[in-house]
Write a protein that holds these residues in place. Sequence first.
Motif, short mmCIF file in Angstrom:
data_model
loop_
_atom_site.label_atom_id
_atom_site.label_comp_id
_atom_site.label_asym_id
_atom_site.label_seq_id
_atom_site.Cartn_x
_atom_site.Cartn_y
_atom_site.Cartn_z
N LEU A 1 75.57 53.98 -23.12
CA LEU A 1 74.38 54.54 -22.47
C LEU A 1 73.08 54.14 -23.16
O LEU A 1 72.02 54.11 -22.53
CB LEU A 1 74.50 56.07 -22.42
CG LEU A 1 75.58 56.64 -21.50
CD1 LEU A 1 75.74 58.13 -21.72
CD2 LEU A 1 75.27 56.34 -20.04
N SER A 2 73.16 53.82 -24.45
CA SER A 2 71.95 53.50 -25.20
C SER A 2 71.54 52.03 -25.09
O SER A 2 70.44 51.67 -25.49
CB SER A 2 72.15 53.85 -26.68
OG SER A 2 73.11 52.98 -27.28
N MET A 3 72.41 51.19 -24.55
CA MET A 3 72.14 49.76 -24.48
C MET A 3 71.34 49.41 -23.23
O MET A 3 71.56 49.99 -22.16
CB MET A 3 73.44 48.96 -24.52
CG MET A 3 74.16 49.06 -25.85
SD MET A 3 75.69 48.09 -25.87
CE MET A 3 76.17 48.28 -27.58
N GLU A 4 70.44 48.45 -23.38
CA GLU A 4 69.57 48.06 -22.27
C GLU A 4 70.13 46.88 -21.49
O GLU A 4 69.78 46.69 -20.33
CB GLU A 4 68.17 47.73 -22.80
CG GLU A 4 67.47 48.92 -23.45
CD GLU A 4 66.09 48.56 -23.96
OE1 GLU A 4 65.73 47.37 -23.89
OE2 GLU A 4 65.38 49.47 -24.44
N ARG A 5 70.98 46.08 -22.12
CA ARG A 5 71.55 44.92 -21.44
C ARG A 5 72.73 45.36 -20.57
O ARG A 5 73.12 46.52 -20.55
CB ARG A 5 72.00 43.88 -22.46
CG ARG A 5 70.87 43.27 -23.26
CD ARG A 5 71.42 42.29 -24.27
NE ARG A 5 72.30 41.30 -23.64
CZ ARG A 5 73.08 40.46 -24.33
NH1 ARG A 5 73.11 40.52 -25.64
NH2 ARG A 5 73.82 39.58 -23.70
N LYS A 6 73.32 44.37 -19.86
CA LYS A 6 74.50 44.66 -19.06
C LYS A 6 75.64 45.06 -19.99
O LYS A 6 75.93 44.38 -20.96
CB LYS A 6 74.90 43.43 -18.24
CG LYS A 6 73.92 43.08 -17.13
CD LYS A 6 74.42 41.90 -16.32
CE LYS A 6 73.47 41.58 -15.18
NZ LYS A 6 73.94 40.41 -14.38
N VAL A 7 76.28 46.17 -19.68
CA VAL A 7 77.28 46.74 -20.57
C VAL A 7 78.61 46.93 -19.83
O VAL A 7 78.63 47.31 -18.65
CB VAL A 7 76.82 48.10 -21.14
CG1 VAL A 7 77.89 48.68 -22.06
CG2 VAL A 7 75.51 47.96 -21.87
N GLN A 8 79.68 46.64 -20.54
CA GLN A 8 81.02 46.91 -20.04
C GLN A 8 81.75 47.75 -21.09
O GLN A 8 81.67 47.46 -22.28
CB GLN A 8 81.78 45.60 -19.81
CG GLN A 8 83.21 45.79 -19.30
CD GLN A 8 84.00 44.49 -19.31
OE1 GLN A 8 84.12 43.84 -20.34
NE2 GLN A 8 84.53 44.10 -18.16
N ILE A 9 82.44 48.79 -20.65
CA ILE A 9 83.21 49.61 -21.59
C ILE A 9 84.67 49.61 -21.15
O ILE A 9 84.99 49.85 -19.98
CB ILE A 9 82.64 51.04 -21.67
CG1 ILE A 9 83.39 51.87 -22.72
CG2 ILE A 9 82.61 51.74 -20.33
CD1 ILE A 9 82.69 53.16 -23.10
N LEU A 10 85.55 49.27 -22.09
CA LEU A 10 86.98 49.22 -21.83
C LEU A 10 87.66 50.38 -22.55
O LEU A 10 87.58 50.48 -23.77
CB LEU A 10 87.57 47.89 -22.33
CG LEU A 10 86.92 46.59 -21.85
CD1 LEU A 10 87.65 45.39 -22.45
CD2 LEU A 10 86.92 46.51 -20.33
N ASP A 11 88.30 51.24 -21.80
CA ASP A 11 89.02 52.37 -22.39
C ASP A 11 90.48 51.97 -22.57
O ASP A 11 91.26 51.96 -21.61
CB ASP A 11 88.90 53.60 -21.49
CG ASP A 11 89.39 54.87 -22.18
OD1 ASP A 11 90.06 54.75 -23.23
OD2 ASP A 11 89.11 55.97 -21.68
N CYS A 12 90.84 51.63 -23.81
CA CYS A 12 92.21 51.18 -24.11
C CYS A 12 93.12 52.31 -24.56
O CYS A 12 94.27 52.07 -24.94
CB CYS A 12 92.17 50.08 -25.17
SG CYS A 12 91.46 48.53 -24.57
N ASP A 13 92.62 53.53 -24.54
CA ASP A 13 93.47 54.68 -24.82
C ASP A 13 94.18 55.06 -23.52
O ASP A 13 93.84 56.04 -22.86
CB ASP A 13 92.63 55.85 -25.34
CG ASP A 13 93.48 57.04 -25.74
OD1 ASP A 13 94.72 56.96 -25.62
OD2 ASP A 13 92.92 58.06 -26.16
N VAL A 14 95.17 54.23 -23.15
CA VAL A 14 95.77 54.35 -21.82
C VAL A 14 96.68 55.56 -21.67
O VAL A 14 97.04 55.93 -20.55
CB VAL A 14 96.54 53.06 -21.46
CG1 VAL A 14 95.62 51.85 -21.50
CG2 VAL A 14 97.72 52.84 -22.40
N GLU A 15 97.05 56.18 -22.78
CA GLU A 15 97.87 57.39 -22.69
C GLU A 15 97.03 58.62 -22.36
O GLU A 15 97.54 59.59 -21.81
CB GLU A 15 98.63 57.59 -24.00
CG GLU A 15 99.64 56.49 -24.29
CD GLU A 15 100.36 56.69 -25.61
OE1 GLU A 15 101.29 57.50 -25.66
OE2 GLU A 15 99.99 56.02 -26.59
#
Length: 203
Positions: free
Chosen positions: A23-37
């Motif tokens: 949320l704090s980044m100004e550029r294009k951001v991607q977040i990957l949630d690898c806590d799949v459990e």
Amino acid sequence: MILSVASGKGGTGKTTVAVNLALSMERKVQILDCDVEEPNVHVLLKPKVTERRPVYIRIPKVNENLCSHCGECAKFCQFNAILALPTEVIVFPELCHGCGGCKVVCPSNAIAEEDKEVGEVVRGFSDGIEVVYGILKIGEPMPVPVIREVKRYLDKEKDVIIDAPPGTSCPLSSLGLWKRLRDLGRGVHSLRSPSRSQRSGAG
């Protein structure tokens, strides 16, 4: 930039940190949630889902008409997912890691493979942030295939934040590795803590 947020256990605030960084980044951001459990990024960001894709692994299917019951498949499988009896071969899908080795070593070409669904990958967007997370099916013991599929979505054109699964950075595991290497007499020089004299600056 690719940034991973990791810790030695669950419940330490990895997801909170990862989401706030995004949320704090100004550029294009991607977040990957690898806590799949137990994925939680989507709970906080509430993305609009644009894609859902199942994740499969390949598990063996034995043709008893071709099988010679030689037992080579069972000998190969280090996870004990195959039991070779004198008159039949039993496959335990919940133990199979989907490596395909049993099929390769079978001298009778009696092993084919079929898909087994182990989870799904979900992709969506929340205020311009791309959110990708995996969900492991209840009862499945292996999260790695789902994590691997989540990571396939990594976009190097964006700033990527990875919410790593619990235990990714575990001091206890590191200590166990150090002790194992010490016992083997290998690589200890690169892992050994400085001696008291070294810390005090003595020669």
